[in-house]
Enzyme design. Structure first.
Site, PDB file in Angstrom:
ATOM      1  N   SER A 145     -10.686  -0.843   1.069  1.00  0.00           N
ATOM      2  CA  SER A 145      -9.345  -1.268   1.032  1.00  0.00           C
ATOM      3  C   SER A 145      -9.272  -2.753   0.206  1.00  0.00           C
ATOM      4  O   SER A 145      -8.129  -2.854  -0.362  1.00  0.00           O
ATOM      5  CB  SER A 145      -8.954  -1.954   2.523  1.00  0.00           C
ATOM      6  OG  SER A 145      -9.738  -2.745   3.106  1.00  0.00           O
ATOM      7  N   ASP A 197     -12.811   6.884   7.198  1.00  0.00           N
ATOM      8  CA  ASP A 197     -11.627   6.139   7.196  1.00  0.00           C
ATOM      9  C   ASP A 197     -10.679   6.353   5.759  1.00  0.00           C
ATOM     10  O   ASP A 197     -11.157   5.907   5.029  1.00  0.00           O
ATOM     11  CB  ASP A 197     -11.604   4.558   7.502  1.00  0.00           C
ATOM     12  CG  ASP A 197     -10.399   4.022   7.817  1.00  0.00           C
ATOM     13  OD1 ASP A 197      -9.236   4.551   7.042  1.00  0.00           O
ATOM     14  OD2 ASP A 197     -10.357   2.962   8.267  1.00  0.00           O
ATOM     15  N   HIS A 216      -6.809   4.344   2.638  1.00  0.00           N
ATOM     16  CA  HIS A 216      -6.313   4.190   1.042  1.00  0.00           C
ATOM     17  C   HIS A 216      -6.433   5.445   0.161  1.00  0.00           C
ATOM     18  O   HIS A 216      -6.268   5.226  -0.916  1.00  0.00           O
ATOM     19  CB  HIS A 216      -6.803   3.002   0.620  1.00  0.00           C
ATOM     20  CG  HIS A 216      -6.633   1.803   1.466  1.00  0.00           C
ATOM     21  ND1 HIS A 216      -5.652   1.029   1.252  1.00  0.00           N
ATOM     22  CD2 HIS A 216      -7.284   1.124   2.601  1.00  0.00           C
ATOM     23  CE1 HIS A 216      -5.392   0.050   2.078  1.00  0.00           C
ATOM     24  NE2 HIS A 216      -6.559   0.244   2.667  1.00  0.00           N
ATOM     25  N   ASN A 271       0.570  -1.106   0.128  1.00  0.00           N
ATOM     26  CA  ASN A 271      -0.041   0.033   0.096  1.00  0.00           C
ATOM     27  C   ASN A 271       1.014   1.116  -0.052  1.00  0.00           C
ATOM     28  O   ASN A 271       0.290   2.246   0.222  1.00  0.00           O
ATOM     29  CB  ASN A 271      -1.075  -0.007   1.319  1.00  0.00           C
ATOM     30  CG  ASN A 271      -1.756  -1.357   1.193  1.00  0.00           C
ATOM     31  OD1 ASN A 271      -2.327  -1.506   0.370  1.00  0.00           O
ATOM     32  ND2 ASN A 271      -2.074  -1.772   2.398  1.00  0.00           N
ATOM     33  N   HIS A 312     -13.317  -1.904   7.267  1.00  0.00           N
ATOM     34  CA  HIS A 312     -12.234  -2.434   7.707  1.00  0.00           C
ATOM     35  C   HIS A 312     -12.363  -2.979   9.169  1.00  0.00           C
ATOM     36  O   HIS A 312     -13.120  -2.445  10.136  1.00  0.00           O
ATOM     37  CB  HIS A 312     -10.959  -1.549   7.735  1.00  0.00           C
ATOM     38  CG  HIS A 312      -9.459  -1.841   7.915  1.00  0.00           C
ATOM     39  ND1 HIS A 312      -9.041  -1.811   9.168  1.00  0.00           N
ATOM     40  CD2 HIS A 312      -8.571  -2.552   7.103  1.00  0.00           C
ATOM     41  CE1 HIS A 312      -7.609  -2.403   9.140  1.00  0.00           C
ATOM     42  NE2 HIS A 312      -7.491  -2.844   7.837  1.00  0.00           N
ATOM     43  N   LYS A 342       0.790   3.893   4.732  1.00  0.00           N
ATOM     44  CA  LYS A 342       0.478   3.510   3.471  1.00  0.00           C
ATOM     45  C   LYS A 342       1.153   4.452   2.564  1.00  0.00           C
ATOM     46  O   LYS A 342       2.154   4.508   2.196  1.00  0.00           O
ATOM     47  CB  LYS A 342      -1.015   3.051   3.309  1.00  0.00           C
ATOM     48  CG  LYS A 342      -1.341   1.993   4.196  1.00  0.00           C
ATOM     49  CD  LYS A 342      -3.092   1.617   4.246  1.00  0.00           C
ATOM     50  CE  LYS A 342      -3.239   0.392   5.353  1.00  0.00           C
ATOM     51  NZ  LYS A 342      -4.202   0.274   5.710  1.00  0.00           N
ATOM     52  N   GLU A 378     -15.415   3.918   4.909  1.00  0.00           N
ATOM     53  CA  GLU A 378     -14.217   4.210   4.376  1.00  0.00           C
ATOM     54  C   GLU A 378     -14.349   5.236   3.114  1.00  0.00           C
ATOM     55  O   GLU A 378     -15.539   4.904   2.389  1.00  0.00           O
ATOM     56  CB  GLU A 378     -13.383   2.857   3.918  1.00  0.00           C
ATOM     57  CG  GLU A 378     -13.266   1.879   5.003  1.00  0.00           C
ATOM     58  CD  GLU A 378     -12.466   0.788   4.723  1.00  0.00           C
ATOM     59  OE1 GLU A 378     -11.838   0.595   3.520  1.00  0.00           O
ATOM     60  OE2 GLU A 378     -12.882  -0.459   5.562  1.00  0.00           O
TER      61      GLU A 378
HETATM   62  C1  LIG Z   1      -4.765  -0.446   7.037  1.00  0.00           C
HETATM   63  C2  LIG Z   1      -5.999   0.179   7.522  1.00  0.00           C
HETATM   64  C3  LIG Z   1      -6.202   0.763   8.870  1.00  0.00           C
HETATM   65  C4  LIG Z   1      -5.330   0.628   9.836  1.00  0.00           C
HETATM   66  O1  LIG Z   1      -4.074   1.565   9.488  1.00  0.00           O
HETATM   67  P1  LIG Z   1      -2.486   0.859  10.033  1.00  0.00           P
HETATM   68  O2  LIG Z   1      -1.681   2.245  10.403  1.00  0.00           O
HETATM   69  O3  LIG Z   1      -2.030   0.065   9.110  1.00  0.00           O
HETATM   70  O4  LIG Z   1      -2.958   0.204  11.188  1.00  0.00           O
HETATM   71  C5  LIG Z   1      -7.459   1.417   9.014  1.00  0.00           C
HETATM   72  N1  LIG Z   1      -8.490   1.392   7.949  1.00  0.00           N
HETATM   73  C6  LIG Z   1      -8.333   0.901   6.744  1.00  0.00           C
HETATM   74  C7  LIG Z   1      -9.402   1.134   5.783  1.00  0.00           C
HETATM   75  C8  LIG Z   1      -6.872   0.272   6.336  1.00  0.00           C
HETATM   76  O5  LIG Z   1      -6.789  -0.463   5.249  1.00  0.00           O
END
Ligand SMILES: *Cc1c(COP(=O)(O)O)cnc(C)c1O
Length: 395
Positions: free
Chosen positions: A187, A212, A215, A51, A137, A246, A183
C-alpha cells in the site's frame, strides 16, 4: 470533570507535534470525482491521494444504481445478518465476488479492516503461527495482535527469511496452523510480492496463505482480478482478502475462498457476527462496480491508468510501476510535511505519509493515480515537485 484528562490529551498531541507526527483532518470536497477537489477556502486542488484507481467512485452509473436501490431497499440494514435475515443483495454481491475471484464463495464485511479482524477470530488462536511481511498493512498486524498467535515478521519480500521461518514453524509442536500473510501490491510502496515463489514455499511446507489484494483488485490481472489471477495461482491462495472501497469505488471488504472457509467465518468472525450489516444499497452498488471493473469499462479505464502510470514514472525518473502507487521518498518527517504543504500551495493535494504508517525516517509523499487524471496534470505536478527540489537545494 474532564480538564485533567484534556490536559493529558493536549500533552500527547504536543508530543506528536514536536516529532512532526501530528495528524490533522483537512476538509475537502470532490464534486465530480477524486481528482479535482476543493479545500475549505474553496480553492481547487488536483488530488493525487485517492485509491479510487479506476475513477469509479463518482461514476454516474454507480450513483444511479445506488439511488434506484435506495428507493426500494431504504438505508440501514437494521441488524447483523445472523439476527435479522440476510438481504439478497448481500448474497448476490458475494456470489459475484466469488465468480470474479474464481473461487467457491465469499463473505462481505463493512470494510477491509473488519475482514482482517474477523479472519483472526475465525482462524487464529494462541496455537497458531503467523509469518507476516514487514510492510504489511496495519489491519493485518492488528489481526495478529488480536488473535494472540505467535507472530514472526520477515523482511519485506525476503524469500530466504520466509523459508527459514517456515522451517522454524514446521518444528514447533502443537500448532493448529501456520499462515503466511502478505499483500499483493504494497500500500505504501506500490511494489508487488514475489507471489509465485511464496506460493511454492507455502505448498512445500504445508502452510496457508492470506493474500491482501486491496491495491491490486481492479488494477492488476485479467479483468482487474488481482495478482493471484494474473499469475494463475488463485487455487493456491487459501484466503483472498480485498476491499470494495478502493478501485471498486464503493465501501466494504471481503474474504473469498472455499465454501467451508466462508461457513467458518459466518460462525466465528466476530466483526461479522456482532456488527450491523452494511446497507444493502451498498451491496447493490458494489456489485455494479464489480461488473464494471471486470468488463469493457474496466479494461478501458485500466488502459488509461496504465498510460498515466508510465508517464508519471518517466517524469519522476522512476522505474515502470506495477501499480498506481508512487512513493516519493523524502525521509525526514518535517521535510515531508513541508513539501506536502508547498505542493498544496501550488494546487496539488498529495499526502505526506509518516510514522507509524511507515518506519521512522522513511517519510514520503505517496502519489496515487486514477484513470481520471490527465497527462497535463501529471506534468504540472512533477514540475512542481522539481521546482521544490531545486529551490531547496536537492538534486
Ligand atoms: C485499505 C487497506 C485495507 C483495508 O480496507 P478498508 O476497506 O479500507 O478497510 C486492507 N489492506 C490494505 C493493504 C489496505 O491498503
Amino acid at each position: 470533570m474532564s480538564s485533567d484528562a484534556d490536559a493529558a490529551y493536549e500533552h500527547t498531541l504536543r508530543g506528536l507535534e514536536g516529532q512532526r507526527l501530528l495528524r490533522k483532518l483537512h476538509p475537502v470536497s470532490g464534486q465530480n470525482g477524486h481528482v479535482c477537489i476543493r479545500d475549505v477556502d474553496g480553492r481547487e486542488l488536483v488530488s493525487f491521494s485517492s485509491n479510487d484507481y479506476l475513477g469509479l467512485a463518482h461514476h454516474p452509473k454507480l450513483k444511479g444504481a445506488l439511488i434506484d436501490a435506495a428507493a426500494v431497499h431504504g438505508m440501514g440494514s437494521g441488524a447483523s445478518r445472523l439476527v435479522t435475515g440476510t438481504h439478497p443483495a448481500h448474497l448476490a454481491l458475494e456470489e459475484a465476488i466469488a465468480k470474479f475471484k474464481s473461487v467457491e464463495a465469499s463473505l462481505t464485511f463493512a470494510n477491509g479492516y473488519a475482514v482482517a479482524s474477523g479472519f483472526a477470530t475465525a482462524f487464529l488462536s494462541e496455537s497458531s503461527i503467523v509469518l507476516l511481511d514487514k510492510l504489511s498493512h496495519a489491519c493485518l498486524i492488528d489481526a495478529c495482535r488480536l488473535s494472540g498467535a505467535k507472530v514472526r515478521v520477515f523482511r519485506h519480500n525476503d524469500l530466504e527469511k520466509l523459508e527459514a521461518l517456515l522451517g522454524w514453524a514446521d518444528r514447533q509442536p502443537d500448532k493448529d496452523r501456520v499462515v503466511i500473510m502478505t499483500e499483493s501490491v504494497f500500500s505504501m510502496d506500490g511494489d508487488v510480492a514475489p507471489l509465485e515463489e511464496i506460493v511454492a514455499l507455502k505448498e512445500r511446507f504445508g502452510a496457508q496463505l492470506l493474500l491482501d489484494e486491496a491495491h491490486a483488485v481492479g488494477v492488476l490481472g485479467p479483468g482487474g482480478r488481482g495478482l493471484a489471477a494474473a499469475l494463475g495461482v488463485t487455487d493456491q491462495i487459501d484466503f483472498h482478502l480485498g476491499t470494495l472501497g478502493k478501485a471498486l469505488g464503493v465501501a466494504g471488504g471481503y474474504l473469498a475462498g472455499s465454501r467451508a472457509m466462508v461457513d467458518v467465518l459466518i460462525n466465528k468472525a466476530r466483526s461479522f457476527i456482532y456488527s450491523t450489516a452494511p446497507p444493502p444499497i451498498l451491496a447493490v452498488a458494489a456489485k455494479v462496480a464489480l461488473e464494471m471493473a471486470a468488463g469493457e469499462e474496466g479494461d478501458a479505464r485500466r488502459e488509461s491508468l496504465r498510460e498515466l502510470m508510465t508517464s508519471l514514472a518517466a517524469e519522476l525518473g522512476q522505474q515502470e510501476s506495477p501499480a498506481a502507487i508512487f512513493p516519493y521518498q523524502i525521509g525526514d518527517e518535517a521535510a515531508a510535511l513541508s513539501q506536502a504543504t508547498a505542493l498544496r500551495e501550488r494546487g496539488f493535494y498529495v499526502p505526506a505519509i509518516r510514522y507509524p504508517t511507515v518506519a521512522r525516517g522513511q517519510a514520503r509523499l505517496r502519489l496515487t493515480l486514477t484513470a481520471e487524471h490527465t497527462g497535463e496534470q501529471i506534468r504540472a505536478l512533477t514540475q512542481a515537485i522539481a521546482d521544490y527540489a531545486s529551490s531547496h537545494g536537492a538534486v
